[in-house]
Design an enzyme around this catalytic site. Structure first.
Site, PDB file in Angstrom:
ATOM      1  N   LYS A 113       0.384  -0.866   0.169  1.00  0.00           N
ATOM      2  CA  LYS A 113       0.487   0.180  -0.304  1.00  0.00           C
ATOM      3  C   LYS A 113       1.096   1.118  -0.327  1.00  0.00           C
ATOM      4  CE  LYS A 113       0.842   2.025   3.733  1.00  0.00           C
ATOM      5  NZ  LYS A 113       1.815   2.768   3.613  1.00  0.00           N
ATOM      6  N   TYR A 118      -4.410   3.484   6.233  1.00  0.00           N
ATOM      7  CA  TYR A 118      -5.006   2.897   7.274  1.00  0.00           C
ATOM      8  C   TYR A 118      -6.461   3.440   7.854  1.00  0.00           C
ATOM      9  CZ  TYR A 118      -0.653   0.296   7.060  1.00  0.00           C
ATOM     10  OH  TYR A 118       0.112  -0.452   6.770  1.00  0.00           O
TER      11      TYR A 118
HETATM   12  P1  NAD Z   1      12.543   2.313   2.115  1.00  0.00           P
HETATM   13  O1  NAD Z   1      12.696   3.478   1.132  1.00  0.00           O
HETATM   14  O2  NAD Z   1      13.178   0.977   3.110  1.00  0.00           O
HETATM   15  O3  NAD Z   1      12.631   1.110   0.645  1.00  0.00           O
HETATM   16  C1  NAD Z   1      12.381   1.578  -0.683  1.00  0.00           C
HETATM   17  C2  NAD Z   1      12.946  -0.055  -1.597  1.00  0.00           C
HETATM   18  O4  NAD Z   1      12.762   0.481  -3.193  1.00  0.00           O
HETATM   19  C3  NAD Z   1      15.210   0.518  -1.801  1.00  0.00           C
HETATM   20  O5  NAD Z   1      15.398  -0.671  -1.037  1.00  0.00           O
HETATM   21  C4  NAD Z   1      15.236   1.210  -2.376  1.00  0.00           C
HETATM   22  O6  NAD Z   1      16.682   1.229  -2.823  1.00  0.00           O
HETATM   23  C5  NAD Z   1      13.897   0.551  -3.587  1.00  0.00           C
HETATM   24  N1  NAD Z   1      14.161   2.027  -4.967  1.00  0.00           N
HETATM   25  C6  NAD Z   1      14.055   0.919  -5.355  1.00  0.00           C
HETATM   26  N2  NAD Z   1      14.005   2.405  -6.938  1.00  0.00           N
HETATM   27  C7  NAD Z   1      13.871   3.376  -6.466  1.00  0.00           C
HETATM   28  C8  NAD Z   1      13.755   4.700  -6.393  1.00  0.00           C
HETATM   29  N3  NAD Z   1      14.040   5.088  -7.482  1.00  0.00           N
HETATM   30  N4  NAD Z   1      14.034   5.300  -5.674  1.00  0.00           N
HETATM   31  C9  NAD Z   1      13.801   5.494  -3.940  1.00  0.00           C
HETATM   32  N5  NAD Z   1      14.289   3.950  -3.688  1.00  0.00           N
HETATM   33  C10 NAD Z   1      14.447   2.668  -4.868  1.00  0.00           C
HETATM   34  O7  NAD Z   1      10.515   2.020   1.792  1.00  0.00           O
HETATM   35  P2  NAD Z   1      10.181   1.161   2.674  1.00  0.00           P
HETATM   36  O8  NAD Z   1       8.877   1.812   3.872  1.00  0.00           O
HETATM   37  O9  NAD Z   1      10.628  -0.403   2.726  1.00  0.00           O
HETATM   38  O10 NAD Z   1       8.135   1.231   2.317  1.00  0.00           O
HETATM   39  C11 NAD Z   1       8.127   0.650   0.465  1.00  0.00           C
HETATM   40  C12 NAD Z   1       7.292   0.271   0.438  1.00  0.00           C
HETATM   41  O11 NAD Z   1       5.776  -0.108   1.269  1.00  0.00           O
HETATM   42  C13 NAD Z   1       5.857   1.406   0.376  1.00  0.00           C
HETATM   43  O12 NAD Z   1       5.462   1.170  -0.668  1.00  0.00           O
HETATM   44  C14 NAD Z   1       5.299   1.715   1.679  1.00  0.00           C
HETATM   45  O13 NAD Z   1       4.606   2.281   1.818  1.00  0.00           O
HETATM   46  C15 NAD Z   1       4.980   0.557   2.046  1.00  0.00           C
HETATM   47  N6  NAD Z   1       5.224   0.323   3.047  1.00  0.00           N
HETATM   48  C16 NAD Z   1       4.276  -0.463   3.988  1.00  0.00           C
HETATM   49  C17 NAD Z   1       4.462  -0.681   5.117  1.00  0.00           C
HETATM   50  C18 NAD Z   1       3.520  -1.808   6.174  1.00  0.00           C
HETATM   51  O14 NAD Z   1       2.971  -1.741   7.577  1.00  0.00           O
HETATM   52  N7  NAD Z   1       2.520  -2.499   4.783  1.00  0.00           N
HETATM   53  C19 NAD Z   1       5.364  -0.470   6.162  1.00  0.00           C
HETATM   54  C20 NAD Z   1       6.422   0.504   5.623  1.00  0.00           C
HETATM   55  C21 NAD Z   1       6.454   0.877   4.328  1.00  0.00           C
END
Ligand code: NAD
Length: 378
Positions: free
Chosen positions: A140, A226
């Site tokens: 999401k 949420y």
């Molecule tokens: P994050 O920044 O920690 O990770 C993102 C990943 O995408 C990184 O590994 C990064 O290298 C990669 N990536 C690939 N192309 C990229 C670009 N052009 N720019 C930046 N990063 C790039 O983020 P996260 O917190 O892991 O979130 C990722 C997804 O998960 C989001 O859509 C977020 O909304 C979702 N999320 C959901 C929950 C949940 O509880 N369900 C919790 C946190 C995040």
């Protein structure tokens, strides 16, 4: 014992189990059990995007699932590939980059891709995965616009692949109990829902969450979703009108995206919702549903673990058994459900259409913030 067996790579495990069975004069209970385990079907998942959520929640949670296993990764960072390969025993042939992921088409180890990249890359990665013949579980918010969500739905449908969105609360017992209390009208007809999710976002200014082109929006898209979900799954209805307002304490850091948003929504039955979200406080992650004969609430209700609730009759809403898996419970549950839907040819309770509905409502809230008007939804 069973833990060490689980840690063995599957092929070696099956081979060893079979040779043990053939060597034994009779099949022992342990071997019978092991054979049954080996026969248990598992969906091979490749994680796309190895950031914070993949590293700290999804990959560890996969180790606690019944019908899933981590078989591949898609990453743009070679150093991460090496680390994950060693840590999770991932064969080199199952490691892809965003540029090579289309080649997964000829890899039978990977049945499904879990998309965990920045919001506005979800469509690109979902479409590549579906066209490679993989089912897609996508985090999401589904994407940054309704148009992109629709495209994802259409491509997965054409490829006959299942598409589901990571709405983990839809698999969380405290939230499921609140849905039951509402559906069965245990406290009568609903009147008002107050829902809020705020967090302190402690990231450097260059992070993608502050970049509208990659995030699609700020607190509302990221965590406000949420609260929006809760108003929808508690009422079981779709809002017919929304009104939103925003405020910023740091207009530089939050130049492109929203920092704090409040919104109200009206539902067809007459229920009204009063919601808020922020990247600059961390008081609440839950909701309170007020009905004509009482109320029930979760505080917190949206956290990875430790959720709990109360009802106006003094009863607690508490499922201590989920604490055994702690922060991994909801992720393991949502992935197992997805795997069981694939294995059983069943519909998911969190299809792409569900992500699209939220994007349409979020877009309407942003429109209301811009125009100062109540926005009606069809
Ligand atoms: P994050 O920044 O920690 O990770 C993102 C990943 O995408 C990184 O590994 C990064 O290298 C990669 N990536 C690939 N192309 C990229 C670009 N052009 N720019 C930046 N990063 C790039 O983020 P996260 O917190 O892991 O979130 C990722 C997804 O998960 C989001 O859509 C977020 O909304 C979702 N999320 C959901 C929950 C949940 O509880 N369900 C919790 C946190 C995040």
């Amino acid at each position: 014992h069973s833990k060490s067996m689980k840690a063995l790579p599957r092929r070696r495990f099956i081979r060893q189990t079979l040779s043990a069975a053939l060597a034994a004069p009779f099949i022992s209970t342990a071997v019978t059990r092991a054979l049954a385990q080996a026969a248990e079907k598992k969906i091979g998942f490749a994680l796309c995007g190895l950031g914070s959520l993949s590293t700290h929640q999804i990959a560890p949670a996969l180790q606690h699932t019944k019908n899933c296993r981590l078989t591949g990764i898609i990453t743009g960072t070679p150093a991460k590939a090496e680390k994950w390969k060693a840590q999770y025993n991932i064969p080199g042939r199952n490691i892809y980059s965003y540029e090579t992921m289309a080649k997964m088409a000829d890899n039978p180890d990977i049945d499904a891709v879990y998309v965990v990249t920045p919001n506005a890359l979800h469509a690109e990665h979902t479409i590549l995965a579906a066209k490679a013949g993989k089912h897609v579980f996508c985090e999401k918010p589904m994407e940054a616009s309704s148009e992109k969500c629709q495209e994802m739905i259409d491509v997965c449908k054409a490829a006959i692949r299942l598409l589901a969105i990571g709405y983990r609360c839809r698999f969380e017992p405290h939230n499921l109990e609140c849905m039951r209390l509402a559906r069965e009208k245990v406290f009568g007809d609903l009147r008002i829902i107050q829902a809020c999710f705020d967090i302190h976002l402690d990231l450097p200014p260059g992070a993608w969450r502050f970049n509208k082109a990659l995030s699609g929006g700020g607190a509302l898209m990221d965590v406000g979703i949420y609260a929006l979900q809760a108003t929808r799954f508690i009422t079981g209805e779709e809002p017919i009108a929304v009104f939103g307002m925003e405020t910023k304490t740091d207009p530089v850091k939050f130049k492109e995206v929203d920092e704090t948003v409040v919104w109200q929504a009206k539902f067809p039955s007459g229920v009204i919702a009063d919601c808020s979200t922020s990247y600059n406080s961390s008081l609440v992650g839950g909701y309170r549903a007020v009905a004509d004969k009482g109320w029930f609430q979760l505080d917190p209700g949206f956290y990875y673990d430790g959720n709990r609730g109360r009802r106006s009759d003094g009863e607690e809403i508490r499922y201590p058994e989920v604490d055994s898996l702690g922060e991994f419970y909801q992720f393991a549950a949502e992935m197992d459900d997805f795997a069981q839907c694939i294995l059983g040819g069943k519909a998911t309770r969190v299809p792409g259409e569900e992500g699209l509905r939220d994007l349409k409502i979020l877009t309407a809230i942003y429109k209301s913030i811009r125009t100062g008007e109540t926005v009606k939804l069809g």
